[in-house]
Design an enzyme around this catalytic site. Structure first.
Site, PDB file in Angstrom:
ATOM      1  N   TYR A  89       0.798  -1.228   0.000  1.00 43.69           N
ATOM      2  CA  TYR A  89       0.000   0.000   0.000  1.00 43.69           C
ATOM      3  C   TYR A  89       0.835   1.286   0.000  1.00 43.69           C
ATOM      4  O   TYR A  89       0.803   2.046  -0.957  1.00 43.69           O
ATOM      5  CB  TYR A  89      -0.966   0.007   1.206  1.00 43.69           C
ATOM      6  CG  TYR A  89      -1.905  -1.171   1.185  1.00 43.69           C
ATOM      7  CD1 TYR A  89      -2.948  -1.229   0.273  1.00 43.69           C
ATOM      8  CD2 TYR A  89      -1.728  -2.251   2.044  1.00 43.69           C
ATOM      9  CE1 TYR A  89      -3.797  -2.318   0.210  1.00 43.69           C
ATOM     10  CE2 TYR A  89      -2.571  -3.355   1.998  1.00 43.69           C
ATOM     11  CZ  TYR A  89      -3.607  -3.382   1.087  1.00 43.69           C
ATOM     12  OH  TYR A  89      -4.438  -4.464   1.019  1.00 43.69           O
ATOM     13  N   PRO A 102     -11.370  -0.124  -2.909  1.00 46.27           N
ATOM     14  CA  PRO A 102     -12.609  -0.720  -3.428  1.00 46.27           C
ATOM     15  C   PRO A 102     -13.805   0.213  -3.219  1.00 46.27           C
ATOM     16  O   PRO A 102     -13.786   1.075  -2.350  1.00 46.27           O
ATOM     17  CB  PRO A 102     -12.798  -1.988  -2.585  1.00 46.27           C
ATOM     18  CG  PRO A 102     -11.533  -2.157  -1.819  1.00 46.27           C
ATOM     19  CD  PRO A 102     -10.926  -0.794  -1.692  1.00 46.27           C
ATOM     20  N   HIS A 327      -7.726   1.062   1.371  1.00 45.52           N
ATOM     21  CA  HIS A 327      -7.527  -0.343   1.726  1.00 45.52           C
ATOM     22  C   HIS A 327      -6.408  -0.606   2.744  1.00 45.52           C
ATOM     23  O   HIS A 327      -6.340  -1.683   3.327  1.00 45.52           O
ATOM     24  CB  HIS A 327      -7.198  -1.087   0.415  1.00 45.52           C
ATOM     25  CG  HIS A 327      -7.582  -2.512   0.372  1.00 45.52           C
ATOM     26  ND1 HIS A 327      -7.478  -3.350   1.448  1.00 45.52           N
ATOM     27  CD2 HIS A 327      -8.053  -3.280  -0.630  1.00 45.52           C
ATOM     28  CE1 HIS A 327      -7.877  -4.560   1.099  1.00 45.52           C
ATOM     29  NE2 HIS A 327      -8.237  -4.539  -0.161  1.00 45.52           N
ATOM     30  N   LYS A 402     -25.540 -20.185  -2.741  1.00 54.18           N
ATOM     31  CA  LYS A 402     -24.780 -21.110  -1.877  1.00 54.18           C
ATOM     32  C   LYS A 402     -25.541 -22.406  -1.609  1.00 54.18           C
ATOM     33  O   LYS A 402     -24.936 -23.463  -1.471  1.00 54.18           O
ATOM     34  CB  LYS A 402     -24.504 -20.441  -0.520  1.00 54.18           C
ATOM     35  CG  LYS A 402     -23.426 -19.403  -0.543  1.00 54.18           C
ATOM     36  CD  LYS A 402     -22.922 -19.092   0.850  1.00 54.18           C
ATOM     37  CE  LYS A 402     -23.917 -18.375   1.717  1.00 54.18           C
ATOM     38  NZ  LYS A 402     -23.365 -17.941   3.008  1.00 54.18           N
ATOM     39  N   SER A 407     -25.993 -28.285  -1.379  1.00 54.91           N
ATOM     40  CA  SER A 407     -26.821 -29.471  -1.635  1.00 54.91           C
ATOM     41  C   SER A 407     -26.039 -30.551  -2.386  1.00 54.91           C
ATOM     42  O   SER A 407     -26.348 -31.730  -2.284  1.00 54.91           O
ATOM     43  CB  SER A 407     -28.070 -29.088  -2.443  1.00 54.91           C
ATOM     44  OG  SER A 407     -27.721 -28.892  -3.807  1.00 54.91           O
ATOM     45  N   SER A 411     -18.087 -26.858  -1.665  1.00 53.35           N
ATOM     46  CA  SER A 411     -17.901 -25.511  -1.114  1.00 53.35           C
ATOM     47  C   SER A 411     -18.398 -24.468  -2.123  1.00 53.35           C
ATOM     48  O   SER A 411     -17.967 -24.463  -3.286  1.00 53.35           O
ATOM     49  CB  SER A 411     -16.418 -25.301  -0.838  1.00 53.35           C
ATOM     50  OG  SER A 411     -16.038 -23.980  -1.118  1.00 53.35           O
ATOM     51  N   TYR A 435      -5.595 -14.711  -8.598  1.00 48.70           N
ATOM     52  CA  TYR A 435      -5.463 -14.337  -7.180  1.00 48.70           C
ATOM     53  C   TYR A 435      -6.839 -14.395  -6.537  1.00 48.70           C
ATOM     54  O   TYR A 435      -7.780 -13.788  -7.035  1.00 48.70           O
ATOM     55  CB  TYR A 435      -4.926 -12.909  -7.109  1.00 48.70           C
ATOM     56  CG  TYR A 435      -4.677 -12.350  -5.729  1.00 48.70           C
ATOM     57  CD1 TYR A 435      -3.381 -12.162  -5.270  1.00 48.70           C
ATOM     58  CD2 TYR A 435      -5.728 -11.981  -4.884  1.00 48.70           C
ATOM     59  CE1 TYR A 435      -3.133 -11.631  -4.008  1.00 48.70           C
ATOM     60  CE2 TYR A 435      -5.493 -11.458  -3.621  1.00 48.70           C
ATOM     61  CZ  TYR A 435      -4.189 -11.274  -3.197  1.00 48.70           C
ATOM     62  OH  TYR A 435      -3.940 -10.756  -1.950  1.00 48.70           O
ATOM     63  N   SER A 439      -8.064 -15.004   3.958  1.00 51.93           N
ATOM     64  CA  SER A 439      -7.812 -14.304   5.216  1.00 51.93           C
ATOM     65  C   SER A 439      -6.803 -15.080   6.055  1.00 51.93           C
ATOM     66  O   SER A 439      -6.944 -16.285   6.249  1.00 51.93           O
ATOM     67  CB  SER A 439      -9.127 -14.178   5.984  1.00 51.93           C
ATOM     68  OG  SER A 439      -8.862 -13.645   7.251  1.00 51.93           O
ATOM     69  N   SER A 536     -12.031 -11.853  -5.310  1.00 50.89           N
ATOM     70  CA  SER A 536     -12.209 -11.823  -3.863  1.00 50.89           C
ATOM     71  C   SER A 536     -13.673 -12.069  -3.503  1.00 50.89           C
ATOM     72  O   SER A 536     -14.569 -11.528  -4.155  1.00 50.89           O
ATOM     73  CB  SER A 536     -11.798 -10.452  -3.336  1.00 50.89           C
ATOM     74  OG  SER A 536     -11.816 -10.448  -1.949  1.00 50.89           O
TER      75      SER A 536
END
Ligand code: COA
Length: 606
Positions: A89, A102, A327, A402, A407, A411, A435, A439, A536
Site C-alpha cells: 500500500y 474498493p 484499503h 450457496k 446441496s 464448497s 489471485y 484471510s 475476492s
C-alpha cells in the site's frame, strides 16, 4: 469449512493475546507448491527452466534466506504486517483510486425530495456511529473462520483513520478510541465544500437522526455553489498529490483542515444529482458501482471525495448509496460487517434520544493558489481518462446461490472460483495466474495470502468441459478441481500459502544487502504474479457487493457476494485492452455456472 461467522466468544479482544503468530512455512513446501502452481500457465520449456532455477535456489541462497526470515520473525507479533503495509500500500505510487480503493454498492434508494435524501443520510450516519459504539465498547463478538477465532484489530483501525500522501512512502494515521482525545466529529463533503460536524453532544451521547438532519440541511444550504475541487487531488499519483499536499499545508488554515479530515471518524459525501456518466449504456447497478469506485468522473462526483480516508460513505441524491474505502488498514470483511449493521439499522424502527450540548457545523475552507489550481486541473483530466478506461459490469446471477453448492456437498466459494476458471478459459482460450484473497486473520495482525485458483485440476476441468461431452467425466473433473481449490484454501488460511513467503524471502535478501534471487528475477515469476484474474469473496447478509479495478492492464477484477439463492458480483476490465471485456466475462461466467449446475441434474429443483 464454515464461513466468517459470529460466535459468542465474549468481548472483542478477549482472545487476542492468545492468537498464534503467522508461521514462516517450510522452504521446500513453498518451492514444491510454487512449481505446481506455475505448471498450468507455463510451456514445458519454461517450466523446465524454472524448475532448474528453483532447484539451484534450494541448494544455494534459499536456506540462508529462509533462516534469516525466521530470525526476522522472532519476537514479532507478525513477521509480515509492517512489510505488507508498506509494499502493498504505502510505497505504491500509482493512484489509490480504482487501483487499490474498493467501492461497495448498497441497495439503491428513491428520494422524492432533498429532505428525504438528507433524512436518509442522517440515519445512515447515526447507524455508522451505532456500530462504532460497539467497537469503542469492545462489544463486537470475535469472528471465527474454520472454527478458529480471528484477529479483531482491523475493526479498531477502520474509524478515525486516514492515509497521508508523502514522497516515496505514504503514512497511515489512526486515532483509536482507547487513546486520549479520541475524535468526535465526522466530515461532510457537498459540492466540493468541506464541513466538520461533531456527532456527540457535551453529555457524551451521539446526536440523534433529527439533530444530524438539521445540521445537514444547514450545511447543504450553505454550500449551494460548487467549491474548488480540492478533493480531486486525492485521485492523483501519490507523488503528485504529496507535492500538492505539502504546498497546500503551508497556505491559510489548510493544515488544520487536513488535520480535521484525517482525524474525523469518517467522511460522508453528499453527491449532487448528475448526468453525463462515463458509461451511458450502463444499467442502474453498474452506474452505482462507478459512483462508488471512483465517482464516475470529474463532471459527476470524483471531485466530491477524499480518497485517502478509510471510510467514505456516499449518499447520492440520485439514490446511489455505498462506500469507497482506502484499503491499507483493513480488508473487506470488517467494512462489510459495518455495512451489514448499517443496513439492518436503517431498516429498523430504532429511535434515539437527543444529545445535549450540540455544537454547530464548521466549514473547512481551503485556501488555494495558481499552482494548486493547475494541479487540480491535471488531476481532473487524469481521473477522467482513467475512469473512462474502466469497464464495469454489475450482475445478479439468480440461477442459484450457496444453497445449491451445499446441496451437492461442495464448497460454494470453490464452485464459484472453478466456474470463473472455466469462464476465463472460454473467454481467452487459456488459463491465467489467478489471485483470490485468503484471510490469515487466524494469526496476530493477520491480513491475507493468495489462493492460486488456477490449479492443474482446474485446467483439467476446463479442458474436459471443452473436449468431452460425457457428463460423468465432466462432473468428476469438476469435483477434483473443487477439492484442489479447497485444499489450497485450507493451507492459505492456515498460513501455508506461498505468495507471502516468497515475498518475505525477497525482502529479507534486500534488507541484508544481498542480490534479489534468480528465482524472483525469472520471467516465469513475473508471469505467476501477473494476475489476469484478481478475485475476492466479500460476503454480506444484505444485497451489498464490493468492486475493484483489474490489477494488470490486460486483466479482470472480480468480486462477489454469494447469498443463499443468488450471487451478486461485479467484473471490471480496461476498455483500452482489446482482449478483455467485462460483459463477455460476465456472460461466460453465467453460462459456466449453469453448465456446472447441469452436471448435477438430481439437484435441478434447488
Ligand atoms: N458441503 C456443504 N457445505 C459446505 C461445504 C461442503 N463441502 N463446504 C463449505 N460449505 C459451507 C460452509 O460451511 C459455509 O456455510 P455457512 O454459509 O452456513 O456459513 C458455506 O458453505 C461457505 O463456505 P465456503 O464457500 O467454502 O467459503 P468459506 O466461508 O470457507 O470462505 C474464503 C472461503 C476463501 C472466502 C475465506 O476463507 C476467506 O479467506 N475470506 C476472507 C477473504 C477476504 O479477506 N476478502 C477480502 C479482500 S479485500
Amino acid at each position: 469449512m464454515p464461513a466468517l461467522q459470529r460466535a459468542s466468544k465474549g468481548r472483542m479482544f478477549s482472545i487476542q493475546a492468545d492468537l498464534p503468530r503467522l508461521p514462516v512455512p517450510p522452504l521446500q513446501q513453498t518451492l514444491d507448491k510454487y512449481l505446481k502452481t506455475i505448471s498450468p500457465i507455463t510451456t514445458p520449456e519454461q517450466y523446465q527452466k524454472t524448475a532448474e532455477i528453483v532447484g539451484r535456489f534450494a541448494e544455494n541462497e534459499g536456506p540462508e534466506l529462509h533462516e534469516l526470515l525466521e530470525k526476522h520473525a522472532e519476537g514479532k507479533d507478525s513477521w509480515l504486517a509492517d512489510w505488507w503495509l508498506n509494499t502493498a500500500y504505502l510505497d505504491y505510487r500509482a493512484p489509490n483510486v480504482i487501483n487499490s480503493n474498493p467501492g461497495m454498492v448498497m441497495p439503491t434508494q428513491r428520494f422524492n425530495s432533498d429532505e428525504e435524501w438528507l433524512a436518509y443520510a442522517a440515519r445512515l450516519i447515526r447507524a455508522g456511529i451505532d456500530y462504532k459504539q460497539q467497537i469503542d465498547n469492545e462489544n463486537l463478538e470475535v469472528e471465527v473462520l474454520a472454527g478458529q477465532p480471528l484477529c479483531m484489530i482491523q475493526y479498531y483501525k477502520i474509524f478515525s483513520t486516514c492515509r497521508i500522501p508523502d514522497l516515496k512512502r505514504d503514512r497511515l494515521v489512526c486515532y483509536p478510541p482507547n487513546k486520549p482525545n479520541a475524535p468526535r466529529h465526522i466530515v461532510i463533503i457537498h459540492n466540493n465544500q468541506f464541513f466538520s460536524l461533531d456527532v456527540y453532544g457535551t453529555d457524551g451521547r451521539p446526536l440523534n437522526e433529527k439533530q444530524i438532519h438539521k445540521l445537514l440541511s444547514k450545511l447543504v444550504s450553505k454550500s449551494q455553489t460548487v467549491g474548488p475541487p480540492v478533493g480531486v487531488l486525492t485521485t492523483g499519483n501519490r507523488n503528485s498529490w504529496a507535492t500538492s499536499h505539502k504546498r497546500l499545508a503551508k497556505l491559510g488554515n489548510n493544515a488544520s483542515h487536513f488535520d480535521k479530515i484525517e482525524k474525523s471518524i469518517f467522511v460522508v459525501c453528499l453527491d449532487k444529482p448528475y448526468s453525463g456518466t462515463q458509461d451511458p449504456g450502463a444499467d442502474e447497478f453498474t452506474l452505482s458501482a462507478r459512483q462508488m469506485l471512483y465517482g464516475d468522473g470529474s463532471h459527476a462526483c470524483s471531485t466530491n471525495r477524499w480518497f485517502d480516508k478509510t471510510l467514505q460513505f456516499i449518499v447520492g441524491r440520485n439514490g446511489n448509496i455505498g462506500i469507497n474505502y482506502e484499503h491499507s488498514p483493513a480488508e473487506g470483511p470488517p467494512v462489510a460487517s459495518l455495512l451489514d449493521h448499517m443496513c439492518n439499522y436503517l431498516a429498523s424502527e430504532k429511535e434515539n434520544e437527543a444529545a445535549r450540548g450540540t455544537t454547530d457545523i464548521e466549514q473547512l475552507e481551503f485556501k488555494i493558489d495558481k499552482t494548486i489550481e493547475a494541479a487540480m486541473e491535471t488531476a481532473k483530466t487524469e481521473i477522467d481518462l482513467f475512469g473512462a478506461d474502466v469497464q464495469l459490469t454489475g450482475h445478479i446471477f439468480d440461477g442459484f446461490g450457496k444453497n445449491f453448492a451445499k446441496s451437492i456437498k461442495q464448497s460454494p466459494d470453490a464452485l464459484i472460483q472453478v466456474a470463473m476458471q472455466l469462464a476465463y478459459y472460454r473467454d481467452q482460450g487459456h488459463p491465467c495466474a489467478t489471485y483470490e484473497s485468503a484471510s490469515t486473520r487466524m494469526f496476530q495482525l493477520g491480513r491475507t495470502d493468495t489462493i492460486r485458483s488456477c490449479t492443474p485440476a482446474s485446467l483439467a476441468f476446463c479442458q474436459t468441459m471443452h473436449d468431452s461431452s460425457d457428463r460423468a467425466v465432466q462432473a468428476k473433473a469438476f469435483v477434483d478441481a473443487v477439492h484442489a481449490h479447497r485444499e489450497y484454501t485450507a493451507a492459505a488460511v492456515a498460513g501455508q500459502g506461498i505468495d507471502r513467503h516468497l515475498l518475505g524471502l525477497k525482502l529479507i535478501a534486500i534488507e541484508n544487502g544481498m542480490n534479489v534471487p534468480d528465482l524472483h528475477m525469472d520471467p516465469t515469476y513475473s508471469k505467476a504474479f501477473h494476475f489476469n484474474l484478481s478475485t475476492s469473496q466479500v460476503p454480506c447478509k444484505n444485497p451489498i457487493v464490493l468492486c475493484f479495478g483489474p490489477v494488470v492492464p490486460d486483466g479482470y477484477g472480480f468480486c462477489y457476494n454469494p447469498r443463499s439463492n443468488e450471487i451478486i458480483f461485479v467484473v471490471s476490465a480496461f476498455k483500452n485492452c482489446d482482449k478483455t471485456d467485462s460483459q463477455n466475462l460476465t456472460n461466460r461466467l453465467c453460462e459456466s455456472l449453469m453448465d456446472i449446475k447441469a452436471l448435477f441434474p438430481t439437484s435441478a429443483k434447488l
